[in-house]
Design an enzyme around this catalytic site. Structure first.
Site, PDB file in Angstrom:
ATOM      1  N   ASP A  10       0.879  -1.201  -0.035  1.00  0.00           N
ATOM      2  CA  ASP A  10       0.277   0.134   0.015  1.00  0.00           C
ATOM      3  C   ASP A  10       1.021   1.214  -0.091  1.00  0.00           C
ATOM      4  O   ASP A  10       2.094   1.001   0.403  1.00  0.00           O
ATOM      5  CB  ASP A  10      -0.940  -0.224   1.222  1.00  0.00           C
ATOM      6  CG  ASP A  10      -1.492   1.360   1.639  1.00  0.00           C
ATOM      7  OD1 ASP A  10      -2.349   1.701   0.651  1.00  0.00           O
ATOM      8  OD2 ASP A  10      -1.158   1.924   2.535  1.00  0.00           O
ATOM      9  N   ASP A  12      -0.082   5.124   0.904  1.00  0.00           N
ATOM     10  CA  ASP A  12      -0.330   6.276   2.067  1.00  0.00           C
ATOM     11  C   ASP A  12      -0.604   5.535   3.455  1.00  0.00           C
ATOM     12  O   ASP A  12      -1.346   4.473   3.566  1.00  0.00           O
ATOM     13  CB  ASP A  12      -1.978   6.638   1.920  1.00  0.00           C
ATOM     14  CG  ASP A  12      -1.859   7.934   0.875  1.00  0.00           C
ATOM     15  OD1 ASP A  12      -0.828   8.614   0.908  1.00  0.00           O
ATOM     16  OD2 ASP A  12      -2.670   7.980   0.048  1.00  0.00           O
ATOM     17  N   LYS A 183      -9.255  -1.640  -2.936  1.00  0.00           N
ATOM     18  CA  LYS A 183      -9.165  -2.218  -1.928  1.00  0.00           C
ATOM     19  C   LYS A 183     -10.175  -2.154  -0.888  1.00  0.00           C
ATOM     20  O   LYS A 183     -10.501  -0.957  -0.591  1.00  0.00           O
ATOM     21  CB  LYS A 183      -7.553  -2.318  -0.941  1.00  0.00           C
ATOM     22  CG  LYS A 183      -6.551  -2.735  -2.091  1.00  0.00           C
ATOM     23  CD  LYS A 183      -5.177  -2.150  -1.227  1.00  0.00           C
ATOM     24  CE  LYS A 183      -4.939  -0.808  -1.344  1.00  0.00           C
ATOM     25  NZ  LYS A 183      -3.789  -0.349  -1.040  1.00  0.00           N
ATOM     26  N   ASP A 208      -1.275  -0.719   6.325  1.00  0.00           N
ATOM     27  CA  ASP A 208      -1.443  -0.078   7.463  1.00  0.00           C
ATOM     28  C   ASP A 208      -2.958   0.040   8.069  1.00  0.00           C
ATOM     29  O   ASP A 208      -3.387   0.036   8.985  1.00  0.00           O
ATOM     30  CB  ASP A 208      -1.018   1.506   7.464  1.00  0.00           C
ATOM     31  CG  ASP A 208      -1.656   2.448   6.599  1.00  0.00           C
ATOM     32  OD1 ASP A 208      -1.804   1.960   5.408  1.00  0.00           O
ATOM     33  OD2 ASP A 208      -2.901   3.171   7.059  1.00  0.00           O
TER      34      ASP A 208
END
Ligand code: MG
Length: 255
Positions: A10, A12, A183, A208
């Site tokens: 991922d 961000d 996602k 995260d």
């Protein structure tokens, strides 16, 4: 820790937070590059084109080829083309989504009076009239497709509203259930697997955000690594019924 053939990250909250790079993740990706191990950047961010994301990553010292970047904008444009080919569409979004839809042959610059599909990605200039138009179009029968359902994303200021917040607003007013492509839908990981021919047990999804990244990996059927550098804290993850394969503070722990 197990070694994988393909590491899917991922962005961000995992590789950077707003305008700040996350050093442990950048070190980890440098190491993969040195060892010639495959990696992919799988982002729900629909605002930037792959080239713009490449520039962002270059600012953090990461030199990443364009074809390693998979965004929800690209996946959404493919989805809309597969399901609503030649439909009149109304788009709320940024460069990334407009470019991706144009690449799939859609006209995005005309004001459509009765669109058959409303496509929504993050738009940092969104206002009441844009939302009102989308609400009316969807009430009149247009399908509502969102690039991603993230309610919020981390920035150096704190959490900011994500695309999911705006899509939910339109869905609530029009009383419909939207389709989301990013996602936790496994579509983007599926595309990577199809293009490179990995087995699922050779892939790992690192992120995260439990509700997007980790569930995306779980839905797809590959291993997952949760990092405590963004949206979901480790304590919150430990309370979930389905656990990631690994939970780490940051990627220094596994390098
Ligand atoms: Mg994230």
């Amino acid at each position: 820790m197990k070694q994988y053939r393909a590491y899917c990250f991922d962005l961000d909250g995992t590789v950077y937070r707003g305008t700040e790079g996350i050093d442990s993740a950048i070190r980890f990706i440098h190491k993969l590059q040195q060892n010639k191990i495959d990696y992919f950047l799988v982002t729900n961010n629909s605002s930037k084109t792959p080239v713009q994301l490449q520039t962002t990553l270059a600012n953090f010292g990461l030199d990443v080829p364009e074809e390693r970047i998979y965004s929800s904008a690209l996946a959404t444009a493919k989805y809309v083309n597969q399901h609503y080919r030649e439909a009149k569409i109304h788009v709320i979004g940024s460069d990334g989504l407009f470019h991706a839809l144009q690449k799939e042959g859609f006209e995005t610059d005309k004001e459509e009076l009765n669109p058959e599909v409303v496509v929504m990605g993050i738009d940092r200039t969104i206002d009441y009239m844009k939302l009102a138009k989308a609400c009316v179009a969807v009430q009149n029968g247009a399908q509502l497709v969102g690039t991603n359902e993230d309610i919020k994303f981390p920035s150096e200021l704190g959490f900011l509203p994500g695309n999911g917040s705006f899509v939910r607003l339109v869905a609530n007013v029009a009383a419909v259930e939207p389709v989301f492509v990013g996602k936790p839908s496994p579509v983007m990981l599926q595309v990577i697997q199809d293009e490179y021919g990995y087995h699922k047990d050779e892939m790992v999804m690192i992120g995260d955000n439990y509700d997007t990244d980790i569930l995306c990996g779980i839905h797809f059927g590959c291993d997952t690594i949760h990092v405590n550098t963004g949206v979901t804290s480790t304590e919150q993850v430990l309370q979930k019924p389905l656990q990631p394969t690994y939970c780490v503070e940051d990627l220094d722990e596994i390098s």
